[in-house]
Design an enzyme around this catalytic site. Structure first.
Site, PDB file in Angstrom:
ATOM      1  N   ASP A  66     -14.137   1.318  47.117  1.00 23.56           N
ATOM      2  CA  ASP A  66     -15.087   1.693  46.081  1.00 23.56           C
ATOM      3  C   ASP A  66     -14.425   1.483  44.716  1.00 23.56           C
ATOM      4  OD1 ASP A  66     -16.826   3.027  44.286  1.00 23.56           O
ATOM      5  OD2 ASP A  66     -17.506   4.375  45.878  1.00 23.56           O
TER       6      ASP A  66
ATOM      7  N   LYS B 266     -17.079   3.419  36.477  1.00 28.02           N
ATOM      8  CA  LYS B 266     -17.089   4.180  35.231  1.00 28.02           C
ATOM      9  C   LYS B 266     -15.678   4.661  34.890  1.00 28.02           C
ATOM     10  CE  LYS B 266     -21.866   5.760  35.765  1.00 28.02           C
ATOM     11  NZ  LYS B 266     -22.789   6.923  35.876  1.00 28.02           N
TER      12      LYS B 266
ATOM     13  N   THR C   6     -15.299  -9.112  55.927  1.00 27.87           N
ATOM     14  CA  THR C   6     -15.895  -7.797  56.120  1.00 27.87           C
ATOM     15  C   THR C   6     -17.374  -7.858  55.746  1.00 27.87           C
ATOM     16  OG1 THR C   6     -15.574  -6.931  53.880  1.00 27.87           O
ATOM     17  CG2 THR C   6     -13.703  -6.783  55.381  1.00 27.87           C
TER      18      THR C   6
END
Length: 235
Positions: free
Chosen positions: A135, A139, A209
């Site tokens: 991930d 931000k 993946t």
């Protein structure tokens, strides 16, 4: 009044579960996951002992997603023991289904925070580590949540054997720059690239993946980074 949170309590970022699991998935998890799960970190004093059949080395994948890469690597390298970390239970369920259908016997699963497992591993016990498409937490205020961080690299430098390989990948350009900067800044790892094709082209022994394929469908370009754990001075 509710108790105050512990000051140094570690937070696990990201989802633990998505859509509700189907009955067959729940039954498979109940029956098979305990057979391949790492339930106690005390057993990691010798990671190779986790496997019933002797293995020549142990490789680690942090955040295996749906397990496509992990399962393919395990099938291609039956003499290697694989530890996969993934707290997202839907991804664990997909891997367990693959393990059952393909009769894969050299995978062990830690379905919790990978940082805890890495901290419990003995020094120089891992020959190869994969952190693929984590991930990106794009931000700025969330950058501290990124798994590739100075603290994680400190622990990976400890647990990886000299000459061991660290593989990182992402389709998020800012995260690629972040990973490259922090890994080179750390000093324990040497970047293997000699030219642009080395980071633009996925090596033949690096199975794709699901997240990589989704990125390609969006028109995103994936970057592949390979590092070698430098030899320690204290032989």
């Amino acid at each position: 009044m509710s108790p105050a949170p512990e000051k140094n309590k570690r937070i696990l970022y990201g989802r633990r579960q998505g859509r509700p699991l189907r009955k067959a998935q729940r039954e498979r998890l109940s029956d098979l996951l305990p057979q391949i799960s790492i339930d106690s970190l005390d057993t990691l004093t010798d990671p190779s002992a986790l496997f019933y059949t002797p293995v020549n080395a142990v490789w680690l994948e942090v955040g295996f997603g749906g397990g496509e890469h992990l399962a393919a690597q395990a099938q291609a390298n039956p003499d290697i023991g694989f530890i996969g970390c993934e707290p997202f239970i839907n991804g664990v369920a997909r891997l367990v289904r693959t393990v059952e259908s393909a009769d894969i016997r050299n995978i062990r699963v830690y379905a919790e925070d990978a940082r805890r497992l890495i901290e419990a591993l003995p020094t120089r016990s891992i020959e190869r580590c994969f952190i693929l498409f984590p991930d990106p937490w794009p931000k700025r205020r969330h950058h501290r949540r990124r798994i590739v961080s100075p603290d994680t690299l400190d622990e990976l430098a400890r647990v990886m054997a000299d000459g061991g390989q660290l593989r990182l990948a992402s389709d998020h350009r800012d995260y690629v720059r972040w990973m490259l900067f922090h890994t080179l800044q750390h000093g324990a790892f040497e970047w293997c690239a000699r030219g642009p094709e080395d980071w633009r082209t996925r090596p033949t022994d690096w199975p794709p993946t699901r997240y990589e394929e989704k990125a390609a469908q969006r028109g995103e370009t994936s970057i592949y980074l390979e590092f070698i754990r430098r030899a320690r001075m204290d032989k």
